[in-house]
Design a protein around this motif. Structure first.
Motif, PDB file in Angstrom:
ATOM      1  N   ASN A  28       0.836  -1.211   0.000  1.00  0.00           N
ATOM      2  CA  ASN A  28       0.000   0.000   0.000  1.00  0.00           C
ATOM      3  C   ASN A  28       0.864   1.251   0.000  1.00  0.00           C
ATOM      4  O   ASN A  28       0.546   2.228  -0.672  1.00  0.00           O
ATOM      5  CB  ASN A  28      -0.952   0.003   1.195  1.00  0.00           C
ATOM      6  CG  ASN A  28      -2.140  -0.918   0.973  1.00  0.00           C
ATOM      7  OD1 ASN A  28      -2.124  -1.757   0.059  1.00  0.00           O
ATOM      8  ND2 ASN A  28      -3.150  -0.771   1.788  1.00  0.00           N
ATOM      9  N   GLY A  29       1.937   1.227   0.763  1.00  0.00           N
ATOM     10  CA  GLY A  29       2.845   2.373   0.782  1.00  0.00           C
ATOM     11  C   GLY A  29       3.396   2.669  -0.598  1.00  0.00           C
ATOM     12  O   GLY A  29       3.446   3.824  -1.030  1.00  0.00           O
ATOM     13  N   ARG A  30       3.762   1.631  -1.315  1.00  0.00           N
ATOM     14  CA  ARG A  30       4.305   1.829  -2.666  1.00  0.00           C
ATOM     15  C   ARG A  30       3.251   2.356  -3.627  1.00  0.00           C
ATOM     16  O   ARG A  30       3.578   2.853  -4.690  1.00  0.00           O
ATOM     17  CB  ARG A  30       4.908   0.526  -3.200  1.00  0.00           C
ATOM     18  CG  ARG A  30       6.165   0.093  -2.456  1.00  0.00           C
ATOM     19  CD  ARG A  30       6.883  -1.035  -3.177  1.00  0.00           C
ATOM     20  NE  ARG A  30       6.042  -2.182  -3.458  1.00  0.00           N
ATOM     21  CZ  ARG A  30       5.851  -3.233  -2.658  1.00  0.00           C
ATOM     22  NH1 ARG A  30       6.461  -3.271  -1.488  1.00  0.00           N
ATOM     23  NH2 ARG A  30       5.084  -4.234  -3.014  1.00  0.00           N
ATOM     24  N   ASN A  31       1.977   2.251  -3.240  1.00  0.00           N
ATOM     25  CA  ASN A  31       0.893   2.768  -4.071  1.00  0.00           C
ATOM     26  C   ASN A  31       0.288   4.054  -3.496  1.00  0.00           C
ATOM     27  O   ASN A  31      -0.871   4.384  -3.763  1.00  0.00           O
ATOM     28  CB  ASN A  31      -0.189   1.698  -4.250  1.00  0.00           C
ATOM     29  CG  ASN A  31       0.290   0.619  -5.196  1.00  0.00           C
ATOM     30  OD1 ASN A  31       0.521   0.872  -6.371  1.00  0.00           O
ATOM     31  ND2 ASN A  31       0.493  -0.587  -4.678  1.00  0.00           N
ATOM     32  N   LEU A  34      -1.201   5.601   2.676  1.00  0.00           N
ATOM     33  CA  LEU A  34      -0.516   5.620   3.961  1.00  0.00           C
ATOM     34  C   LEU A  34      -1.504   5.496   5.107  1.00  0.00           C
ATOM     35  O   LEU A  34      -2.574   6.104   5.081  1.00  0.00           O
ATOM     36  CB  LEU A  34       0.298   6.915   4.108  1.00  0.00           C
ATOM     37  CG  LEU A  34       1.607   6.887   3.308  1.00  0.00           C
ATOM     38  CD1 LEU A  34       1.376   7.249   1.872  1.00  0.00           C
ATOM     39  CD2 LEU A  34       2.623   7.772   3.947  1.00  0.00           C
ATOM     40  N   PHE A  35      -1.136   4.703   6.089  1.00  0.00           N
ATOM     41  CA  PHE A  35      -1.949   4.543   7.289  1.00  0.00           C
ATOM     42  C   PHE A  35      -1.585   5.651   8.261  1.00  0.00           C
ATOM     43  O   PHE A  35      -0.413   5.969   8.432  1.00  0.00           O
ATOM     44  CB  PHE A  35      -1.660   3.190   7.948  1.00  0.00           C
ATOM     45  CG  PHE A  35      -2.062   2.018   7.102  1.00  0.00           C
ATOM     46  CD1 PHE A  35      -3.377   1.585   7.084  1.00  0.00           C
ATOM     47  CD2 PHE A  35      -1.133   1.353   6.312  1.00  0.00           C
ATOM     48  CE1 PHE A  35      -3.767   0.515   6.296  1.00  0.00           C
ATOM     49  CE2 PHE A  35      -1.503   0.278   5.518  1.00  0.00           C
ATOM     50  CZ  PHE A  35      -2.823  -0.150   5.507  1.00  0.00           C
ATOM     51  N   THR A  36      -2.619   6.247   8.885  1.00  0.00           N
ATOM     52  CA  THR A  36      -2.364   7.206   9.955  1.00  0.00           C
ATOM     53  C   THR A  36      -3.307   6.886  11.107  1.00  0.00           C
ATOM     54  O   THR A  36      -4.218   6.078  10.956  1.00  0.00           O
ATOM     55  CB  THR A  36      -2.617   8.676   9.515  1.00  0.00           C
ATOM     56  OG1 THR A  36      -4.025   8.924   9.503  1.00  0.00           O
ATOM     57  CG2 THR A  36      -1.994   8.979   8.166  1.00  0.00           C
ATOM     58  N   ARG A  37      -3.077   7.533  12.211  1.00  0.00           N
ATOM     59  CA  ARG A  37      -3.923   7.285  13.389  1.00  0.00           C
ATOM     60  C   ARG A  37      -5.310   7.894  13.231  1.00  0.00           C
ATOM     61  O   ARG A  37      -6.177   7.654  14.060  1.00  0.00           O
ATOM     62  CB  ARG A  37      -3.226   7.825  14.630  1.00  0.00           C
ATOM     63  CG  ARG A  37      -1.975   7.002  14.888  1.00  0.00           C
ATOM     64  CD  ARG A  37      -1.135   7.524  16.004  1.00  0.00           C
ATOM     65  NE  ARG A  37       0.240   7.115  15.748  1.00  0.00           N
ATOM     66  CZ  ARG A  37       1.176   7.115  16.653  1.00  0.00           C
ATOM     67  NH1 ARG A  37       0.925   7.503  17.883  1.00  0.00           N
ATOM     68  NH2 ARG A  37       2.395   6.741  16.337  1.00  0.00           N
ATOM     69  N   GLU A  38      -5.520   8.669  12.172  1.00  0.00           N
ATOM     70  CA  GLU A  38      -6.856   9.219  11.889  1.00  0.00           C
ATOM     71  C   GLU A  38      -7.455   8.585  10.642  1.00  0.00           C
ATOM     72  O   GLU A  38      -8.398   9.129  10.068  1.00  0.00           O
ATOM     73  CB  GLU A  38      -6.779  10.739  11.712  1.00  0.00           C
ATOM     74  CG  GLU A  38      -6.658  11.502  13.022  1.00  0.00           C
ATOM     75  CD  GLU A  38      -5.229  11.564  13.537  1.00  0.00           C
ATOM     76  OE1 GLU A  38      -4.305  11.723  12.715  1.00  0.00           O
ATOM     77  OE2 GLU A  38      -5.026  11.422  14.759  1.00  0.00           O
ATOM     78  N   GLY A  39      -6.910   7.469  10.203  1.00  0.00           N
ATOM     79  CA  GLY A  39      -7.409   6.815   8.993  1.00  0.00           C
ATOM     80  C   GLY A  39      -6.355   6.841   7.901  1.00  0.00           C
ATOM     81  O   GLY A  39      -5.284   7.398   8.072  1.00  0.00           O
ATOM     82  N   ILE A  89       8.630   3.214   4.986  1.00  0.00           N
ATOM     83  CA  ILE A  89       9.137   3.497   6.336  1.00  0.00           C
ATOM     84  C   ILE A  89       7.975   3.914   7.242  1.00  0.00           C
ATOM     85  O   ILE A  89       7.818   3.412   8.357  1.00  0.00           O
ATOM     86  CB  ILE A  89      10.214   4.612   6.304  1.00  0.00           C
ATOM     87  CG1 ILE A  89      11.498   4.082   5.684  1.00  0.00           C
ATOM     88  CG2 ILE A  89      10.456   5.195   7.701  1.00  0.00           C
ATOM     89  CD1 ILE A  89      12.522   5.171   5.363  1.00  0.00           C
ATOM     90  N   HIS A  90       7.148   4.822   6.732  1.00  0.00           N
ATOM     91  CA  HIS A  90       6.028   5.296   7.554  1.00  0.00           C
ATOM     92  C   HIS A  90       5.046   4.175   7.870  1.00  0.00           C
ATOM     93  O   HIS A  90       4.659   3.998   9.033  1.00  0.00           O
ATOM     94  CB  HIS A  90       5.288   6.468   6.907  1.00  0.00           C
ATOM     95  CG  HIS A  90       4.031   6.761   7.651  1.00  0.00           C
ATOM     96  ND1 HIS A  90       4.025   7.379   8.883  1.00  0.00           N
ATOM     97  CD2 HIS A  90       2.747   6.405   7.396  1.00  0.00           C
ATOM     98  CE1 HIS A  90       2.789   7.414   9.339  1.00  0.00           C
ATOM     99  NE2 HIS A  90       1.986   6.828   8.449  1.00  0.00           N
ATOM    100  N   ASN A  91       4.620   3.426   6.857  1.00  0.00           N
ATOM    101  CA  ASN A  91       3.599   2.395   7.105  1.00  0.00           C
ATOM    102  C   ASN A  91       4.120   1.302   8.043  1.00  0.00           C
ATOM    103  O   ASN A  91       3.375   0.818   8.899  1.00  0.00           O
ATOM    104  CB  ASN A  91       3.108   1.785   5.787  1.00  0.00           C
ATOM    105  CG  ASN A  91       2.023   2.635   5.144  1.00  0.00           C
ATOM    106  OD1 ASN A  91       1.537   3.604   5.724  1.00  0.00           O
ATOM    107  ND2 ASN A  91       1.647   2.266   3.932  1.00  0.00           N
ATOM    108  N   LEU A  92       5.372   0.929   7.912  1.00  0.00           N
ATOM    109  CA  LEU A  92       5.927  -0.064   8.847  1.00  0.00           C
ATOM    110  C   LEU A  92       5.986   0.499  10.256  1.00  0.00           C
ATOM    111  O   LEU A  92       5.709  -0.207  11.232  1.00  0.00           O
ATOM    112  CB  LEU A  92       7.298  -0.545   8.370  1.00  0.00           C
ATOM    113  CG  LEU A  92       7.272  -1.425   7.117  1.00  0.00           C
ATOM    114  CD1 LEU A  92       8.696  -1.739   6.662  1.00  0.00           C
ATOM    115  CD2 LEU A  92       6.489  -2.715   7.356  1.00  0.00           C
TER     116      LEU A  92
END
Ligand code: ZN
Length: 129
Positions: A28-31, A34-39, A89-92
């Protein structure tokens, strides 16, 4: 294998599972998702063109500390490999945070209330029985 979304992980943990393997955070990150704490965010959306905020205001990963949503969007549109690396990096980091918090909630015997509040925070619809 293949589990999965943050809600899949929390549901599985609630059923007693404690080991997961999935490509979702990196794929998903490569696409640009990005996941965040607000969705989750899709940084290809025009809404982020002038969004100079941090990817996730609560995340302390390298990508969040050094780059804005707008710049990461630019990198994705320019097909710069750095975009894929930063998003990964962020999603992991997000998944590590989520599972670390789950572990703490289990140890403190508040997993189910924590899970409900996190799913609500992530914008996940919780089915009523
Ligand atoms: Zn981050």
């Amino acid at each position: 294998m293949g589990v999965g979304t943050p809600e899949n992980l929390l549901e599985s943990i609630g059923c007693g599972m404690d080991m997961f393997d999935c490509v979702l955070p990196t794929r998903n990150g490569r696409n640009a998702m990005l996941f965040t704490r607000e969705g989750s965010l899709n940084l290809r959306n025009a809404a982020y063109k002038k969004d100079f905020s941090q990817i996730d205001a609560h995340c302390e990963c390298y990508a969040c500390r050094k780059f804005t949503r707008s710049y990461l969007r630019h990198l994705f549109l320019a097909k710069e490999i750095l975009a894929l690396q930063l998003a990964t990096i962020h999603n992991l980091t997000f998944y590590l945070w989520l599972l670390r918090e789950a572990r703490t909630a289990i140890q403190e015997r508040r997993f189910y209330t924590w899970k409900s509040s996190v799913l609500e925070q992530l914008g996940v619809e919780i089915p009523t029985v």
